[in-house]
Design a protein around this motif. Structure first.
Motif, short mmCIF file in Angstrom:
data_model
loop_
_atom_site.label_atom_id
_atom_site.label_comp_id
_atom_site.label_asym_id
_atom_site.label_seq_id
_atom_site.Cartn_x
_atom_site.Cartn_y
_atom_site.Cartn_z
N LEU A 64 -22.74 -77.26 -28.03
CA LEU A 64 -23.05 -76.71 -29.34
C LEU A 64 -24.55 -76.45 -29.45
N SER A 65 -25.36 -77.41 -29.00
CA SER A 65 -26.80 -77.31 -29.18
C SER A 65 -27.40 -76.16 -28.38
N THR A 66 -26.87 -75.91 -27.20
CA THR A 66 -27.41 -74.85 -26.36
C THR A 66 -27.24 -73.49 -27.03
N PHE A 312 -25.06 -61.34 -28.74
CA PHE A 312 -25.02 -62.54 -27.90
C PHE A 312 -24.34 -62.25 -26.56
N GLU A 313 -23.22 -61.56 -26.60
CA GLU A 313 -22.48 -61.30 -25.37
C GLU A 313 -23.24 -60.35 -24.44
N ALA A 314 -23.97 -59.41 -25.03
CA ALA A 314 -24.77 -58.49 -24.21
C ALA A 314 -25.94 -59.21 -23.54
N GLU A 315 -26.54 -60.15 -24.25
CA GLU A 315 -27.73 -60.83 -23.73
C GLU A 315 -27.41 -62.08 -22.90
N ASN A 316 -26.19 -62.62 -23.08
CA ASN A 316 -25.82 -63.88 -22.42
C ASN A 316 -24.42 -63.75 -21.81
N PRO A 317 -24.25 -62.86 -20.84
CA PRO A 317 -22.91 -62.57 -20.33
C PRO A 317 -22.22 -63.75 -19.65
N ASN A 318 -22.98 -64.73 -19.22
CA ASN A 318 -22.40 -65.87 -18.51
C ASN A 318 -22.30 -67.13 -19.37
N GLU A 319 -22.62 -67.00 -20.65
CA GLU A 319 -22.63 -68.16 -21.54
C GLU A 319 -21.42 -68.14 -22.45
N ARG A 320 -20.76 -69.30 -22.59
CA ARG A 320 -19.61 -69.40 -23.48
C ARG A 320 -20.08 -69.45 -24.93
N PRO A 321 -19.54 -68.62 -25.81
CA PRO A 321 -19.98 -68.61 -27.21
C PRO A 321 -19.39 -69.76 -28.02
N THR A 322 -20.11 -70.15 -29.06
CA THR A 322 -19.61 -71.10 -30.07
C THR A 322 -20.09 -70.60 -31.44
N PHE A 323 -19.54 -71.22 -32.49
CA PHE A 323 -19.95 -70.85 -33.84
C PHE A 323 -21.43 -71.11 -34.07
N ALA A 324 -22.04 -71.94 -33.22
CA ALA A 324 -23.45 -72.30 -33.41
C ALA A 324 -24.38 -71.14 -33.18
N VAL A 325 -23.93 -70.08 -32.50
CA VAL A 325 -24.77 -68.89 -32.34
C VAL A 325 -25.14 -68.35 -33.72
N GLN A 326 -24.11 -68.10 -34.53
CA GLN A 326 -24.36 -67.54 -35.87
C GLN A 326 -25.02 -68.57 -36.79
N TYR A 327 -24.65 -69.85 -36.62
CA TYR A 327 -25.26 -70.87 -37.48
C TYR A 327 -26.74 -71.01 -37.18
N GLY A 328 -27.12 -70.99 -35.90
CA GLY A 328 -28.54 -71.08 -35.55
C GLY A 328 -29.33 -69.91 -36.09
N TYR A 329 -28.74 -68.72 -36.04
CA TYR A 329 -29.38 -67.54 -36.61
C TYR A 329 -29.52 -67.71 -38.13
N ALA A 330 -28.48 -68.24 -38.77
CA ALA A 330 -28.51 -68.43 -40.22
C ALA A 330 -29.61 -69.40 -40.64
N GLN A 331 -29.85 -70.43 -39.85
CA GLN A 331 -30.96 -71.33 -40.14
C GLN A 331 -32.29 -70.57 -40.14
#
Length: 420
Positions: A64-66, A312-331
């Motif tokens: 989640l943190s990553t 996120f998918e364009a910039e991090n093609p090898n990284e598994r997404p989580t809801f924390a992507v949008q939450y981190g941006y929201a912060q």
């Protein structure tokens, strides 16, 4: 590991545009007036506003943190490319505490003088340990924990619905969908500390309001095998399992729920699931799990969420997404509004920053997080949640099954710090 994640772990140097860790080129101010007439405090120079992050990149919430860090940097890069805030670039200083409060207390004196405020401090136990120092230094802090026990802290801001309200809403959803009924027993596994006890407070309130019984089982953060607990739940005839635990503990509960033939629905707090679990033998069993959270699921139809997922998918093609992507941006969006208000008042001191936050009756995150109202001291900023079901076929591992909603028991519940 994606480039963004590797860079975060290596002190966020180079690959992440115009962000920095400690030891960078800017000197940190302790107070004064900038060349533009703006009063400045720690972490602010004429060129830079530095925000701190104390997170878990090596412990139970590392997945989640990553992705949370990637969301932060997506925001910071966007802001900096547009000219920054108050004609200053945003820099991010990151430390990894590994979800250890003792480690965080050692790190805090090093990072605190370097930053204007904290974009993120993760962990209920970490926040609890640091709160006296946070308050003494008057440093505005966005907590990545949702324990309502912390709502009375003057410099700690919880973005979204608290753990107790998540659980109340989630159980209300199970009741509405006839997955549980009045008179049933709910088994609740909770990890010791503010996170677990706060989630348990929610299930107990819901049970009292609706004529159910809670069978509670406390575990430690290092416990990994839930077999004996699930066996006990089966003998007690529980009709659902509530989870206020770490993701690996959720996986064990799910495997045993299926393997022991209990096979009841499970409802978890927002941080109890990580998509990486879908790479384990627990994947099939986890489809019985629902998550209640005020942040959008990664695959949400909310327009800003969809746009961020695509980026996120364009910039991090090898990284598994989580809801924390949008939450981190929201912060980041929240800090943007705080700092813009403070800049307009020509006061980027610690006092000016907290005053700017308190001046907002609400802050917008483009629906990435439920509506936020910070006007009531001691009260949660939101009472609404999304409900998502774990689904291996959905990006981010969760399929939204209920749009943002506040259920009846969440409306009547009062947190421990809430004023009448």
């Amino acid at each position: 590991m994606s480039r963004a994640v590797a860079t975060t772990a290596a002190c966020l140097a180079g690959a992440l545009l115009l962000t920095a860790c400690g030891g960078g080129g800017d000197e940190v101010t302790s107070g004064g007036v900038g060349s533009d007439g703006v009063r400045t405090g720690p972490g602010v120079t004429d060129e830079t506003i530095r925000l701190g992050v104390m997170t878990d990149l090596t412990g139970p919430f590392k997945d989640l943190s990553t992705t949370l860090q990637i969301g932060h940097h997506m925001w910071a890069n966007e802001v900096n490319a547009a000219g920054g805030i108050c004609n200053r670039q945003v820099a991010i200083e990151t430390l990894d505490h590994g979800y250890q409060a003792d480690t965080a207390t050692i790190q805090f004196p090093d990072i605190e003088p370097k930053v204007a405020g904290f974009l993120e401090v993760l962990g209920a136990s970490v926040i609890a340990a640091l709160s006296p120092d946070i308050n003494e230094k008057e440093v505005t802090t966005l907590a990545v924990t949702w324990s309502s026990e912390l709502l009375g802290q003057p410099y700690v801001t919880i973005v979204g619905t608290t753990f107790d309200l998540e659980m109340i809403n989630g159980l209300d959803w199970l009741l509405e969908k006839n997955k549980i009924a009045k008179g049933d027993t709910i088994g609740h596994i909770y990890v010791e500390g503010d996170y677990g006890t706060n989630g348990l407070a929610g299930s107990r309130y819901f049970a009292k309001q609706n004529g159910l019984t809670v069978a509670a089982e406390k575990i430690t953060a290092t416990d990994t095998d839930m077999k004996s607990i699930v066996t006990k739940f089966k003998s007690q005839g529980v009709k659902a399992i509530a989870l206020s635990v770490t993701p690996p503990q959720t996986a064990s509960a799910a495997v045993n729920n299926a393997g022991l033939g209990l096979d009841v629905p499970m409802i978890g707090n927002s941080v109890s699931f990580a998509p990486v679990l879908l790479d384990t033998p627990a994947a099939k069993a986890l489809t019985r799990l629902y998550i209640a959270a005020s942040a959008v699921p990664y695959d949400s139809p909310v327009p800003r969420a969809k746009a961020l997922a695509k980026q996120f998918e364009a910039e991090n093609p090898n990284e598994r997404p989580t809801f924390a992507v949008q939450y981190g941006y929201a912060q980041g969006l929240i800090w943007n509004q705080i700092l813009t208000t403070a800049c307009a008042a020509k006061d980027l001191t610690r006092g000016g920053i907290i005053a700017a936050l308190r001046s907002h009756r609400s802050l917008s995150t483009d629906k990435l997080v439920s509506k936020l109202d910070f006007s009531k001291p001691g009260a949660p900023s939101s009472r609404d949640v999304y409900i998502a079901q774990v689904d291996p076929g959905t990006p981010g591992g969760m399929k939204q099954v209920q749009a943002l909603k506040q259920y009846k028991d969440a409306a009547t519940y009062r947190t421990p710090t809430e004023r009448p």
